[in-house]
Design a protein around this motif. Structure first.
Motif, PDB file in Angstrom:
ATOM      1  N   HIS A  24      15.843  -7.280  38.025  1.00  0.00           N
ATOM      2  CA  HIS A  24      16.239  -8.224  39.069  1.00  0.00           C
ATOM      3  C   HIS A  24      16.727  -9.466  38.319  1.00  0.00           C
ATOM      4  O   HIS A  24      16.384  -9.647  37.149  1.00  0.00           O
ATOM      5  N   PRO A  25      17.556 -10.320  38.945  1.00  0.00           N
ATOM      6  CA  PRO A  25      17.966 -11.532  38.223  1.00  0.00           C
ATOM      7  C   PRO A  25      16.764 -12.291  37.654  1.00  0.00           C
ATOM      8  O   PRO A  25      15.834 -12.622  38.386  1.00  0.00           O
ATOM      9  N   HIS A  26      16.782 -12.541  36.351  1.00  0.00           N
ATOM     10  CA  HIS A  26      15.671 -13.234  35.703  1.00  0.00           C
ATOM     11  C   HIS A  26      15.789 -14.745  35.916  1.00  0.00           C
ATOM     12  O   HIS A  26      16.842 -15.267  36.297  1.00  0.00           O
ATOM     13  N   ALA A  27      14.704 -15.448  35.652  1.00  0.00           N
ATOM     14  CA  ALA A  27      14.617 -16.881  35.944  1.00  0.00           C
ATOM     15  C   ALA A  27      15.752 -17.683  35.311  1.00  0.00           C
ATOM     16  O   ALA A  27      16.217 -18.676  35.878  1.00  0.00           O
ATOM     17  N   GLU A  28      16.230 -17.253  34.151  1.00  0.00           N
ATOM     18  CA  GLU A  28      17.264 -18.018  33.436  1.00  0.00           C
ATOM     19  C   GLU A  28      18.589 -18.087  34.193  1.00  0.00           C
ATOM     20  O   GLU A  28      19.431 -18.962  33.921  1.00  0.00           O
ATOM     21  N   VAL A  29      18.801 -17.164  35.164  1.00  0.00           N
ATOM     22  CA  VAL A  29      20.058 -17.176  35.937  1.00  0.00           C
ATOM     23  C   VAL A  29      19.842 -17.603  37.388  1.00  0.00           C
ATOM     24  O   VAL A  29      20.785 -17.587  38.188  1.00  0.00           O
ATOM     25  N   GLU A  83      18.730 -14.091  44.504  1.00  0.00           N
ATOM     26  CA  GLU A  83      18.521 -13.119  45.569  1.00  0.00           C
ATOM     27  C   GLU A  83      18.687 -11.685  45.047  1.00  0.00           C
ATOM     28  O   GLU A  83      19.207 -11.453  43.959  1.00  0.00           O
ATOM     29  N   ASN A  84      18.258 -10.719  45.877  1.00  0.00           N
ATOM     30  CA  ASN A  84      18.352  -9.305  45.524  1.00  0.00           C
ATOM     31  C   ASN A  84      19.794  -8.894  45.227  1.00  0.00           C
ATOM     32  O   ASN A  84      20.740  -9.456  45.787  1.00  0.00           O
ATOM     33  N   ILE A  85      19.927  -7.895  44.374  1.00  0.00           N
ATOM     34  CA  ILE A  85      21.233  -7.333  44.049  1.00  0.00           C
ATOM     35  C   ILE A  85      21.428  -6.074  44.890  1.00  0.00           C
ATOM     36  O   ILE A  85      20.830  -5.029  44.623  1.00  0.00           O
ATOM     37  N   GLY A  86      22.242  -6.213  45.937  1.00  0.00           N
ATOM     38  CA  GLY A  86      22.482  -5.099  46.847  1.00  0.00           C
ATOM     39  C   GLY A  86      23.749  -4.337  46.506  1.00  0.00           C
ATOM     40  O   GLY A  86      24.387  -4.562  45.468  1.00  0.00           O
ATOM     41  N   LEU A  87      24.124  -3.455  47.385  1.00  0.00           N
ATOM     42  CA  LEU A  87      25.222  -2.512  47.165  1.00  0.00           C
ATOM     43  C   LEU A  87      26.521  -3.198  46.752  1.00  0.00           C
ATOM     44  O   LEU A  87      27.177  -2.805  45.781  1.00  0.00           O
ATOM     45  N   ILE A  88      26.926  -4.235  47.478  1.00  0.00           N
ATOM     46  CA  ILE A  88      28.209  -4.881  47.210  1.00  0.00           C
ATOM     47  C   ILE A  88      28.222  -5.477  45.804  1.00  0.00           C
ATOM     48  O   ILE A  88      29.211  -5.361  45.065  1.00  0.00           O
ATOM     49  N   GLU A  89      27.122  -6.105  45.414  1.00  0.00           N
ATOM     50  CA  GLU A  89      27.061  -6.727  44.087  1.00  0.00           C
ATOM     51  C   GLU A  89      26.925  -5.688  42.987  1.00  0.00           C
ATOM     52  O   GLU A  89      27.481  -5.851  41.894  1.00  0.00           O
ATOM     53  N   VAL A  90      26.199  -4.610  43.259  1.00  0.00           N
ATOM     54  CA  VAL A  90      26.125  -3.497  42.305  1.00  0.00           C
ATOM     55  C   VAL A  90      27.530  -3.061  41.892  1.00  0.00           C
ATOM     56  O   VAL A  90      27.799  -2.751  40.732  1.00  0.00           O
ATOM     57  N   MET A  91      28.469  -3.082  42.850  1.00  0.00           N
ATOM     58  CA  MET A  91      29.827  -2.596  42.600  1.00  0.00           C
ATOM     59  C   MET A  91      30.728  -3.657  41.962  1.00  0.00           C
ATOM     60  O   MET A  91      31.893  -3.390  41.690  1.00  0.00           O
ATOM     61  N   GLY A  92      30.193  -4.889  41.763  1.00  0.00           N
ATOM     62  CA  GLY A  92      30.962  -5.880  41.024  1.00  0.00           C
ATOM     63  C   GLY A  92      31.550  -7.004  41.848  1.00  0.00           C
ATOM     64  O   GLY A  92      32.444  -7.715  41.374  1.00  0.00           O
ATOM     65  N   LEU A  93      31.057  -7.194  43.076  1.00  0.00           N
ATOM     66  CA  LEU A  93      31.493  -8.326  43.894  1.00  0.00           C
ATOM     67  C   LEU A  93      30.282  -9.227  44.121  1.00  0.00           C
ATOM     68  O   LEU A  93      29.372  -8.869  44.867  1.00  0.00           O
ATOM     69  N   MET A 118      25.735 -10.892  33.504  1.00  0.00           N
ATOM     70  CA  MET A 118      24.381 -10.928  32.949  1.00  0.00           C
ATOM     71  C   MET A 118      23.344 -10.578  34.019  1.00  0.00           C
ATOM     72  O   MET A 118      22.369  -9.863  33.755  1.00  0.00           O
ATOM     73  N   ILE A 119      23.567 -11.058  35.231  1.00  0.00           N
ATOM     74  CA  ILE A 119      22.668 -10.728  36.346  1.00  0.00           C
ATOM     75  C   ILE A 119      22.628  -9.216  36.567  1.00  0.00           C
ATOM     76  O   ILE A 119      21.559  -8.623  36.763  1.00  0.00           O
ATOM     77  N   LEU A 120      23.795  -8.577  36.521  1.00  0.00           N
ATOM     78  CA  LEU A 120      23.840  -7.119  36.692  1.00  0.00           C
ATOM     79  C   LEU A 120      23.161  -6.421  35.521  1.00  0.00           C
ATOM     80  O   LEU A 120      22.518  -5.374  35.695  1.00  0.00           O
ATOM     81  N   GLU A 121      23.287  -6.976  34.314  1.00  0.00           N
ATOM     82  CA  GLU A 121      22.574  -6.413  33.165  1.00  0.00           C
ATOM     83  C   GLU A 121      21.064  -6.504  33.377  1.00  0.00           C
ATOM     84  O   GLU A 121      20.321  -5.566  33.044  1.00  0.00           O
ATOM     85  N   HIS A 122      20.599  -7.622  33.913  1.00  0.00           N
ATOM     86  CA  HIS A 122      19.167  -7.745  34.217  1.00  0.00           C
ATOM     87  C   HIS A 122      18.728  -6.651  35.185  1.00  0.00           C
ATOM     88  O   HIS A 122      17.616  -6.124  35.086  1.00  0.00           O
ATOM     89  N   ALA A 123      19.601  -6.330  36.152  1.00  0.00           N
ATOM     90  CA  ALA A 123      19.254  -5.329  37.171  1.00  0.00           C
ATOM     91  C   ALA A 123      19.389  -3.896  36.654  1.00  0.00           C
ATOM     92  O   ALA A 123      18.924  -2.957  37.300  1.00  0.00           O
ATOM     93  N   GLY A 124      20.027  -3.735  35.489  1.00  0.00           N
ATOM     94  CA  GLY A 124      20.183  -2.402  34.911  1.00  0.00           C
ATOM     95  C   GLY A 124      18.882  -1.918  34.296  1.00  0.00           C
ATOM     96  O   GLY A 124      18.234  -2.649  33.543  1.00  0.00           O
ATOM     97  N   VAL A 125      18.494  -0.686  34.582  1.00  0.00           N
ATOM     98  CA  VAL A 125      17.213  -0.180  34.068  1.00  0.00           C
ATOM     99  C   VAL A 125      17.302   0.169  32.583  1.00  0.00           C
ATOM    100  O   VAL A 125      16.305   0.090  31.865  1.00  0.00           O
ATOM    101  N   PHE A 126      18.484   0.586  32.130  1.00  0.00           N
ATOM    102  CA  PHE A 126      18.687   0.848  30.705  1.00  0.00           C
ATOM    103  C   PHE A 126      19.591  -0.260  30.164  1.00  0.00           C
ATOM    104  O   PHE A 126      20.711  -0.434  30.637  1.00  0.00           O
TER     105      PHE A 126
END
Length: 505
Positions: free
Chosen positions: A390-395, A401-411, A480-488
């Motif tokens: 999930h987005p870490h405190a530094e960002v 807020e949560n990273i949902g479908l639209i943001e997962v896809m890059g918007l 970077m936020i999406l990287e935080h949300a990435g499991v790998f």
């Protein structure tokens, strides 16, 4: 200056005629319906000039101003104005059966593309899609190592006004409609705690022999931003049926993508209580991202598979057979639901509470079906109480807020506060005392470390280019936020861990 109400009503009727919302045979009926809404007992013959308007916003504003002057509006606030202007537009909105008939006639005679395009325009013309507010959103593209990310600052949804909040507390509890996605919203008058929907129309669909419906979001984030929802009020659940529904939909509407938020808190969507998807006619950055590691799954020789070059952890499946793709996606889901890798901090369960799930997105590539499976995990830790992936405190100064479908896809859908904050940063960052100016400004002090790094790394920063530099840097933070949300993670250890999961398939 007082509003001439009969002139505005005739202008609105003329708009309805021009947009094909009503015909000349509907004029008297529609006029009388508007009279009833506004409590008008007598007509006044008025001639209006020919004009072509894209939206009814200006006319509706004049009519609602008149209603406020004449105490027809309970309170002259956004909430009450929205309730009234929606009721007025309901007088020009065709019955659901007529809209459905028109949609499927276009679908059969022309194409799915023409059917959704016309329905989208209709939804804008009847002011269900509030184009005037959507136009307020900030939007730009920002280059990253994963391609150009789309960034929006959400300024379209109106803030709730205090009087409406107070009035809502006095309302008796009601469960009709059960939520904002239920089919019973069509034609609903609304309340101060539930938007009016007299101008909402939905299109019935059959997916996996079940009743589903298609509508558009009133605050669209991209072209033809559609919502596809189950006819019954049932909770979100990612399962084999999810993949079957998504792929059946893109067979019916090959110009659309369709995806689902995950079904767990933190990594899931905002409405987990009602099963639904989001789709539309838009090519997201993730859809353009290439495969960086191809592989095959022995059980499914006719399915091509690969890891997508993306900040989140994405398995892409392609094949000509819809059924094979459903089975392959279900196999990946079953494996992932139970998968653990303590070295990568992936725990499948805490006691009986599951953590692993998937955000799936389906689309067509010519004759091929394609589905992206974004691996998600909602575990929390002492260090990351909001979520480890999930987005870490530094960002959080940009987004927490949560990273949902639209943001997962890059918007990115970023909070409205950022518009003024970025403007204030832009005004002080090029100056000699930027650090002191930012530190003493309560609104932007949270951006201090980030801003100083930008100033340090951009020696070319000036008053002329600071805004575009800040926009590009926001894009990097979003990546970077999406990287935080990435499991790998996007490093050697993360790549090795991802390949261990692929080997388990």
């Amino acid at each position: 200056m007082s509003v001439h109400i009969h002139e505005q009503i005739e202008r609105l009727l003329q708009f309805g005629l021009q947009k094909g919302l009503i015909s000349k045979w509907d004029l008297d009926y529609s006029r009388n319906q508007i009279f009833q809404v506004l409590g008008i007992d007598d007509a006044e013959l008025v001639q209006v000039n020919d004009e072509e308007l894209e939206t009814p916003v200006e006319i509706l504003s004049e009519i609602v101003d008149w209603a406020a002057e004449h105490n027809i509006l309970e309170e002259n606030t956004v909430t009450y104005r929205d309730l009234l202007d929606t009721k007025i537009m309901g007088c020009l909105t065709a019955r659901p059966s007529e809209v459905v008939k028109d949609f499927y006639e276009r679908y059969e005679a022309n194409s799915p593309t023409e059917a959704t395009k016309a329905f989208y325009q209709f939804s804008k013309d009847v002011h269900y899609i509030r184009t005037d507010r959507i136009a307020k959103n900030e939007h730009w593209y920002a280059p990253t190592e994963y391609g150009d990310m789309e960034i929006t600052i959400n300024l379209s949804k109106p803030e709730k006004d205090p009087k409406a909040i107070a009035a809502a507390k006095q309302l008796a509890s009601t469960s009709y409609p059960e939520c904002l996605l239920c089919k019973e919203n069509v034609g609903f008058a609304g309340r101060v705690n539930h938007p009016a929907r007299q101008n909402l129309r939905v299109i019935p669909l059959t997916l996996t022999e079940e009743q589903w419906y298609l509508q558009f979001s009133p605050y669209v984030y991209y072209n033809e931003h559609a919502i596809v929802f189950l006819g019954e009020h049932e909770p979100m659940k990612i399962s084999r049926k999810t993949f079957a529904r998504l792929l059946e939909f893109v067979e019916q509407f090959p110009h659309y993508f369709l995806g689902s938020n995950a079904d767990l808190p933190i990594v899931g969507g905002s409405i987990l209580s009602h099963d639904h998807f989001q789709g539309g006619s838009h090519d997201f950055p993730m859809a353009q991202a290439p495969i960086e590691h191809s592989f095959t799954v022995a059980k499914f020789p006719d399915v091509q598979a690969g890891i997508v070059k993306w900040p989140m952890s994405v398995v892409r499946l392609q094949g000509e057979s819809r059924e094979s793709l459903v089975e392959a996606a279900d196999y990946v889901l079953a494996q992932w639901n139970q998968y653990e890798d303590r070295d990568a901090e992936i725990h499948a369960f805490t006691g009986d509470t599951p953590h692993n799930t998937i955000t799936p997105i389906a689309r067509r590539r010519g004759e091929l079906f394609e589905i992206d499976l974004v691996l998600r995990n909602n575990r929390t830790t002492d260090e990351h109480p909001d979520g480890l992936f999930h987005p870490h405190a530094e960002v959080h100064h940009i987004k927490k807020e949560n990273i949902g479908l639209i943001e997962v896809m890059g918007l990115a859908v970023l909070p409205g506060r950022l518009k003024e904050e970025l403007e204030e940063l832009a005004s002080v960052l090029p100056t000699g005392d930027a650090e002191a100016a930012i530190s003493r400004n309560e609104r932007i002090a949270k951006h201090l470390d980030w801003a100083l790094k930008i100033k340090e790394t951009h020696s070319e920063l000036t008053e002329e280019n600071v805004s575009s530099i800040l926009q590009d840097e926001v894009g990097k933070v979003f990546a970077m936020i999406l990287e935080h949300a990435g499991v790998f993670k996007r490093n050697d250890a993360g790549t090795a861990a991802f390949l261990r999961f692929i080997e388990s398939l």
